[in-house]
Design a protein around this motif. Sequence first.
Motif, mmCIF file in Angstrom:
data_model
loop_
_atom_site.group_PDB
_atom_site.id
_atom_site.type_symbol
_atom_site.label_atom_id
_atom_site.label_comp_id
_atom_site.label_asym_id
_atom_site.label_seq_id
_atom_site.Cartn_x
_atom_site.Cartn_y
_atom_site.Cartn_z
ATOM 1 N N UNK A 189 3.113 -7.956 5.080
ATOM 2 C CA UNK A 189 3.310 -7.552 3.689
ATOM 3 C C UNK A 189 2.997 -8.697 2.739
ATOM 4 N N UNK A 190 3.284 -9.926 3.138
ATOM 5 C CA UNK A 190 2.906 -11.080 2.315
ATOM 6 C C UNK A 190 1.397 -11.124 2.115
ATOM 7 N N UNK A 191 0.649 -10.893 3.185
ATOM 8 C CA UNK A 191 -0.809 -10.865 3.079
ATOM 9 C C UNK A 191 -1.258 -9.724 2.175
ATOM 10 N N UNK A 192 -0.658 -8.550 2.348
ATOM 11 C CA UNK A 192 -1.049 -7.387 1.546
ATOM 12 C C UNK A 192 -0.727 -7.606 0.076
ATOM 13 N N UNK A 193 0.372 -8.294 -0.197
ATOM 14 C CA UNK A 193 0.719 -8.605 -1.587
ATOM 15 C C UNK A 193 -0.390 -9.454 -2.219
ATOM 16 N N UNK A 194 -0.920 -10.401 -1.445
ATOM 17 C CA UNK A 194 -2.035 -11.199 -1.950
ATOM 18 C C UNK A 194 -3.287 -10.370 -2.150
ATOM 19 N N UNK A 195 -3.552 -9.437 -1.222
ATOM 20 C CA UNK A 195 -4.713 -8.550 -1.374
ATOM 21 C C UNK A 195 -4.590 -7.753 -2.667
ATOM 22 N N UNK A 196 -3.376 -7.250 -2.926
ATOM 23 C CA UNK A 196 -3.162 -6.496 -4.155
ATOM 24 C C UNK A 196 -3.425 -7.332 -5.392
ATOM 25 N N UNK A 197 -3.008 -8.602 -5.362
ATOM 26 C CA UNK A 197 -3.266 -9.486 -6.506
ATOM 27 C C UNK A 197 -4.761 -9.718 -6.669
ATOM 28 N N UNK A 198 -5.461 -9.910 -5.547
ATOM 29 C CA UNK A 198 -6.900 -10.120 -5.624
ATOM 30 C C UNK A 198 -7.644 -8.906 -6.142
ATOM 31 N N UNK A 199 -7.123 -7.719 -5.858
ATOM 32 C CA UNK A 199 -7.739 -6.486 -6.347
ATOM 33 C C UNK A 199 -7.376 -6.199 -7.799
ATOM 34 N N UNK A 200 -6.264 -6.776 -8.253
ATOM 35 C CA UNK A 200 -5.808 -6.507 -9.612
ATOM 36 C C UNK A 200 -5.103 -5.177 -9.742
ATOM 37 N N UNK A 201 -4.230 -4.850 -8.773
ATOM 38 C CA UNK A 201 -3.515 -3.576 -8.829
ATOM 39 C C UNK A 201 -2.095 -3.798 -9.337
ATOM 40 N N UNK A 202 -1.459 -2.703 -9.696
ATOM 41 C CA UNK A 202 -0.085 -2.762 -10.194
ATOM 42 C C UNK A 202 0.877 -2.994 -9.037
ATOM 43 N N UNK A 203 1.801 -3.908 -9.214
ATOM 44 C CA UNK A 203 2.796 -4.204 -8.198
ATOM 45 C C UNK A 203 4.126 -3.566 -8.528
ATOM 46 N N UNK A 204 5.175 -3.942 -7.818
ATOM 47 C CA UNK A 204 5.134 -4.896 -6.705
ATOM 48 C C UNK A 204 4.647 -4.243 -5.414
ATOM 49 N N UNK A 205 4.001 -5.039 -4.567
ATOM 50 C CA UNK A 205 3.571 -4.560 -3.255
ATOM 51 C C UNK A 205 4.680 -4.881 -2.260
ATOM 52 N N UNK A 206 5.289 -3.847 -1.724
ATOM 53 C CA UNK A 206 6.362 -4.009 -0.747
ATOM 54 C C UNK A 206 6.022 -3.195 0.494
ATOM 55 N N UNK A 207 6.811 -3.368 1.539
ATOM 56 C CA UNK A 207 6.541 -2.659 2.787
ATOM 57 C C UNK A 207 6.643 -1.151 2.579
ATOM 58 N N UNK A 208 5.663 -0.379 3.089
ATOM 59 C CA UNK A 208 5.691 1.079 2.925
ATOM 60 C C UNK A 208 6.387 1.808 4.073
ATOM 61 N N UNK A 209 7.183 1.091 4.861
ATOM 62 C CA UNK A 209 7.733 1.664 6.090
ATOM 63 C C UNK A 209 8.425 2.997 5.850
ATOM 64 N N UNK A 210 9.208 3.098 4.784
ATOM 65 C CA UNK A 210 10.032 4.289 4.604
ATOM 66 C C UNK A 210 9.327 5.402 3.836
ATOM 67 N N UNK A 211 8.128 5.122 3.318
ATOM 68 C CA UNK A 211 7.384 6.161 2.600
ATOM 69 C C UNK A 211 6.038 6.449 3.255
ATOM 70 N N UNK A 212 5.713 5.755 4.332
ATOM 71 C CA UNK A 212 4.456 5.863 5.083
ATOM 72 C C UNK A 212 3.273 5.299 4.305
ATOM 73 N N UNK A 213 3.083 5.721 3.067
ATOM 74 C CA UNK A 213 1.943 5.223 2.289
ATOM 75 C C UNK A 213 2.349 5.084 0.830
ATOM 76 N N UNK A 214 1.900 4.009 0.218
ATOM 77 C CA UNK A 214 2.177 3.775 -1.198
ATOM 78 C C UNK A 214 0.864 3.413 -1.883
#
Length: 557
Positions: A432-457
Amino acid sequence: MRVAEISLPAIRHNVHRIRELTGGAVIAVMKANGYGHGAVHCARAAIEAGAAIIGVADLEEALALREAGIDGPILCWLHGVRVDWDAAVDAGIEVGISHLSQLEGVAAAAGRAGRTADVQFKLDTGLSRNGAGVEEWTDLFARGAELVRSGEIRVRGVFSHMANAGEEHDLVQAARFDEALALLRGAGIEPEFIHLAASAATFARPGLYYNTVRVGMAVYGCSPFPDRTSAELGLIPAMTLRSEIVGLRAVPEGTGVSYGYNHVTQGGTTLALVPMGYADGMPRALNGAGATVAIAGTHCPIVGRIGMDQCIVDVGSLARKVSVGEPVVLFGDPSTGVPPAEVWSEVLGTIVYEVVVGIGPRVLRVAVDHLPGAPDEDVLVPAAGDRSGEPVSQRFDVSDPERMHELGVELGGRLAAGDLVILTGPLGAGKTTLTRGIGEGLGVRGPVTSPTFVLARTHPSLVDGPPLIHLDAYRLADAAELDDLDLDFDGSVVVAEWGAGMLEERGSWIEIVIERPTGSTAAGGALEDEDLGEELIEPRVMTIAGYGPRWADGVLP
């Protein structure tokens, strides 16, 4: 969490050993996804070691290897009634011929393609299974000779399978095979490859080598004999089945363990939870059979009934305290001090072939370029059998969470709509730390957190770029359940945790494997949980593999 580590040097060693022993050509059999080891990587390693031909059971397996870039000779010999002979001829696959109708089908396809098709005659000499029976040989060979003269086929070889029913029966089969050879030569055909011996006969019947042996399990370092070990045959087992401790529980004397309480602790001890079960190929019959796993260099007993997804190990006898995240070896090369796979086959009353082939699809096959028991260096790429193309692999030492985040930002800056990133790593590895960085590099709205309980976010873009879909595929049973989520793969960047083996049908993708050090505790999960106030900084190793034309030049500069 579940890894079958495949040693490519072991594969190469075993092929070299067989070539030296027999003095002839070796056909390395890669059927059933390389006997569960990963056919593509194992085929490449076998060819590097001098295998003359790669053998598989059916045309579908042969075409998958060809599409994955295996461009040497590939032989297949088990065919359905609607086999696509045109595809076989077009791909240059050698076809094992068991019936005259198959020969005519291949010849017709060769005529349509305007090329010569390579075939090998597959004969039944006593196994009473696949292969042309003795009553068919004369007509089959005569028609084959006609087609050779007309240029439609080339007979590259002739072979049969032995029943391994004892020396007397083996010699009877060999005599029948010699009769077939005489008939074939009498028809004017001299095959290049003549093979009767498989793994067992290769080590037990040197008089039956002819000029080629066709070897399956011995390529992977497993002994075909119940009373002779791999080491005694000069072979090295290539598969090491690994997992990790995901939970620890101190229990008092008299504690019932797992379903049915058929194991009750005889004293106070510590129980370790290991996420391997019968869905992963671990036999339920191991319960109470004295089977062990290796943890911290010590054999620890498996206790209680084995579940679908998990088993329990008694670690109370260990000389030192173990931690969540501690590596577990279920089987591997016994010369390295770990249990052999033969323990499982003995408990089941079966052969070791069934054990390694039965390792389930959730277990990630990872090819490594070191021998079993060597330091964990030179991890290559996941080796699932149906992945296409030679991956471009990069390895990074990640010193802390900040560096993991930075790599994510850098990767995010290179991603575009339609890109897929598959993340694999144990809990707390930093996915999730890596994915949070990917989200920042893409310029998407955060926060990026683990999607475990929703399957996909889905995180929409703030800069008019593609959205980020962050997927946790751990609880998805198969690709059909993934389809039910109706995700926009083409218009988004998809980062899928635990997606290996489920999403690789796309033309190009990135696979990232994150490893964390031995003995990391649950606190190491701070890389995963942004709410933890104190992070345990431990190095990680991250391997990035780019598949397909999109990533032919590598993923990161």
